[in-house]
Design a protein around this motif. Sequence first.
Motif, PDB file in Angstrom:
ATOM      1  N   SER A   1      65.845  -7.505  55.712  1.00  0.00           N
ATOM      2  CA  SER A   1      66.278  -8.836  56.131  1.00  0.00           C
ATOM      3  C   SER A   1      66.127  -9.843  55.000  1.00  0.00           C
ATOM      4  O   SER A   1      65.178  -9.810  54.216  1.00  0.00           O
ATOM      5  CB  SER A   1      65.494  -9.293  57.359  1.00  0.00           C
ATOM      6  OG  SER A   1      64.108  -9.286  57.104  1.00  0.00           O
ATOM      7  N   SER A   2      67.075 -10.748  54.935  1.00  0.00           N
ATOM      8  CA  SER A   2      67.064 -11.817  53.944  1.00  0.00           C
ATOM      9  C   SER A   2      65.892 -12.760  54.204  1.00  0.00           C
ATOM     10  O   SER A   2      65.405 -12.886  55.332  1.00  0.00           O
ATOM     11  CB  SER A   2      68.379 -12.594  54.037  1.00  0.00           C
ATOM     12  OG  SER A   2      68.306 -13.830  53.372  1.00  0.00           O
ATOM     13  N   ASN A   3      65.445 -13.458  53.158  1.00  0.00           N
ATOM     14  CA  ASN A   3      64.400 -14.465  53.335  1.00  0.00           C
ATOM     15  C   ASN A   3      64.972 -15.875  53.393  1.00  0.00           C
ATOM     16  O   ASN A   3      64.230 -16.852  53.341  1.00  0.00           O
ATOM     17  CB  ASN A   3      63.354 -14.373  52.213  1.00  0.00           C
ATOM     18  CG  ASN A   3      63.947 -14.584  50.833  1.00  0.00           C
ATOM     19  OD1 ASN A   3      65.129 -14.928  50.702  1.00  0.00           O
ATOM     20  ND2 ASN A   3      63.153 -14.378  49.798  1.00  0.00           N
ATOM     21  N   ASP A   4      66.303 -15.955  53.520  1.00  0.00           N
ATOM     22  CA  ASP A   4      66.983 -17.258  53.573  1.00  0.00           C
ATOM     23  C   ASP A   4      67.072 -17.716  55.023  1.00  0.00           C
ATOM     24  O   ASP A   4      68.120 -17.614  55.675  1.00  0.00           O
ATOM     25  CB  ASP A   4      68.368 -17.120  52.941  1.00  0.00           C
ATOM     26  CG  ASP A   4      69.027 -18.460  52.646  1.00  0.00           C
ATOM     27  OD1 ASP A   4      68.451 -19.496  53.041  1.00  0.00           O
ATOM     28  OD2 ASP A   4      70.110 -18.464  52.038  1.00  0.00           O
ATOM     29  N   VAL A   5      65.948 -18.224  55.526  1.00  0.00           N
ATOM     30  CA  VAL A   5      65.866 -18.626  56.937  1.00  0.00           C
ATOM     31  C   VAL A   5      66.931 -19.679  57.233  1.00  0.00           C
ATOM     32  O   VAL A   5      67.079 -20.660  56.507  1.00  0.00           O
ATOM     33  CB  VAL A   5      64.467 -19.171  57.254  1.00  0.00           C
ATOM     34  CG1 VAL A   5      64.409 -19.704  58.687  1.00  0.00           C
ATOM     35  CG2 VAL A   5      63.416 -18.093  57.041  1.00  0.00           C
TER      36      VAL A   5
ATOM     37  N   GLY B   1      62.820  -6.864  45.834  1.00  0.00           N
ATOM     38  CA  GLY B   1      61.755  -7.574  46.528  1.00  0.00           C
ATOM     39  C   GLY B   1      60.510  -6.715  46.688  1.00  0.00           C
ATOM     40  O   GLY B   1      60.499  -5.519  46.362  1.00  0.00           O
TER      41      GLY B   1
ATOM     42  N   TRP C   1      58.817 -23.696  55.277  1.00  0.00           N
ATOM     43  CA  TRP C   1      57.688 -22.824  55.541  1.00  0.00           C
ATOM     44  C   TRP C   1      56.489 -23.483  56.221  1.00  0.00           C
ATOM     45  O   TRP C   1      55.856 -22.844  57.073  1.00  0.00           O
ATOM     46  CB  TRP C   1      57.280 -22.098  54.253  1.00  0.00           C
ATOM     47  CG  TRP C   1      58.369 -21.156  53.842  1.00  0.00           C
ATOM     48  CD1 TRP C   1      59.226 -21.278  52.796  1.00  0.00           C
ATOM     49  CD2 TRP C   1      58.785 -19.987  54.560  1.00  0.00           C
ATOM     50  NE1 TRP C   1      60.137 -20.243  52.790  1.00  0.00           N
ATOM     51  CE2 TRP C   1      59.886 -19.435  53.853  1.00  0.00           C
ATOM     52  CE3 TRP C   1      58.328 -19.343  55.705  1.00  0.00           C
ATOM     53  CZ2 TRP C   1      60.531 -18.277  54.276  1.00  0.00           C
ATOM     54  CZ3 TRP C   1      58.962 -18.184  56.123  1.00  0.00           C
ATOM     55  CH2 TRP C   1      60.059 -17.667  55.406  1.00  0.00           C
TER      56      TRP C   1
ATOM     57  N   ARG D   1      52.459  -4.172  53.618  1.00  0.00           N
ATOM     58  CA  ARG D   1      53.830  -3.857  53.197  1.00  0.00           C
ATOM     59  C   ARG D   1      53.975  -2.371  52.910  1.00  0.00           C
ATOM     60  O   ARG D   1      55.014  -1.776  53.212  1.00  0.00           O
ATOM     61  CB  ARG D   1      54.203  -4.657  51.950  1.00  0.00           C
ATOM     62  CG  ARG D   1      54.577  -6.097  52.196  1.00  0.00           C
ATOM     63  CD  ARG D   1      55.199  -6.727  50.965  1.00  0.00           C
ATOM     64  NE  ARG D   1      55.470  -8.133  51.194  1.00  0.00           N
ATOM     65  CZ  ARG D   1      54.605  -9.111  50.978  1.00  0.00           C
ATOM     66  NH1 ARG D   1      53.395  -8.815  50.488  1.00  0.00           N
ATOM     67  NH2 ARG D   1      54.912 -10.360  51.221  1.00  0.00           N
TER      68      ARG D   1
ATOM     69  N   ARG E   1      70.353 -16.232  57.694  1.00  0.00           N
ATOM     70  CA  ARG E   1      70.223 -14.783  57.759  1.00  0.00           C
ATOM     71  C   ARG E   1      71.249 -14.130  58.678  1.00  0.00           C
ATOM     72  O   ARG E   1      71.757 -13.046  58.371  1.00  0.00           O
ATOM     73  CB  ARG E   1      68.800 -14.397  58.160  1.00  0.00           C
ATOM     74  CG  ARG E   1      67.781 -14.774  57.101  1.00  0.00           C
ATOM     75  CD  ARG E   1      66.436 -14.162  57.350  1.00  0.00           C
ATOM     76  NE  ARG E   1      65.767 -14.729  58.502  1.00  0.00           N
ATOM     77  CZ  ARG E   1      64.541 -14.403  58.875  1.00  0.00           C
ATOM     78  NH1 ARG E   1      63.859 -13.502  58.199  1.00  0.00           N
ATOM     79  NH2 ARG E   1      63.979 -14.970  59.915  1.00  0.00           N
TER      80      ARG E   1
ATOM     81  N   ASN F   1      50.400 -11.594  54.502  1.00  0.00           N
ATOM     82  CA  ASN F   1      50.637 -12.991  54.869  1.00  0.00           C
ATOM     83  C   ASN F   1      49.327 -13.758  54.970  1.00  0.00           C
ATOM     84  O   ASN F   1      49.306 -14.983  54.823  1.00  0.00           O
ATOM     85  CB  ASN F   1      51.390 -13.079  56.199  1.00  0.00           C
ATOM     86  CG  ASN F   1      52.829 -12.611  56.077  1.00  0.00           C
ATOM     87  OD1 ASN F   1      53.352 -12.465  54.974  1.00  0.00           O
ATOM     88  ND2 ASN F   1      53.471 -12.358  57.199  1.00  0.00           N
TER      89      ASN F   1
END
Length: 284
Positions: free
Chosen positions: A73-77, A9, A240, A171, A80, A143
């Motif tokens: 952390s995962s981005n799979d809200v 990522g 999102w 980042r 997670r 963002n």
Amino acid sequence: MYAVTGASGQLGRLVLDGLLETVEPDKIMALVRDPAKLAEIAQRGVIVRAFDYDAPETLAPALDGVERLLLISSNDVGRREVQHRAVIDAAVAAGVGFVAYTSILHADRNPLDLAVEHRATEAVIAHSGVTYALLRNGWYTENYTMSAKAEVAHGAVIGSAGEGRISAATRADYAAAAVAVLAGGIDASRTYELAGDDAFTLADYAATLAEVSGKPMNYVDMPEAALRAALEGMGLPAPWPAVLAETSAKTAQDVLFDDGHALSGLIGRPATPLIDAVKAALAG
């Protein structure tokens, strides 16, 4: 052995690059769902292993030999907490001695929906018995700047943040902090509230876009529901539009503000100024 999850990522690659500046490649392990994505990293001598948050039975063997782990952390809200628990259980089983986790700013009291799974993960880590560092990252400047060219083209920034202050950082800044903690020999559990040095409002961000682009810009503040509808109209997939609209609305309460300067203190330099990030985005 140092290991980084989510290594392919955007944040993970920056962390790998930072580690390679101070650590021998054969002491770094990149954990990624698809190892083919890191073929170039493997050629540089980094150990690359398959690591799928959704295949918990495979995680402990993949962590064999790891002493210090960065759990990005995962981005799979919505999934997670389960995914992160599987990684932490595997780390305990594999004898990992230190786990750093990329959480969210002020996770213990942050009212954002995004904070719920981070709080749950922090609790799992705290009760695991493993020494840990909670890297409570503020909002990424990217963002906002990821939309900079489109915003300049339309002459407007939209949001629901009112005059809420945002202590964002890039980042690269957060990656530098992760490297400092992972490779810095920290051996006691700590929590870091990580944020940019100079807060800005969305009106300030619009003004910075105007300054850099030379074109007139406005910040258009709108109700949360209207912002969500606008984001849906732009084609953003669920969840999102709802997540970003809720985040923007609660930004008005300064939920993304922090003036502790822990980030710049940890990385030994100022966090990247907003104007530099805007210049990079518009030039890219």
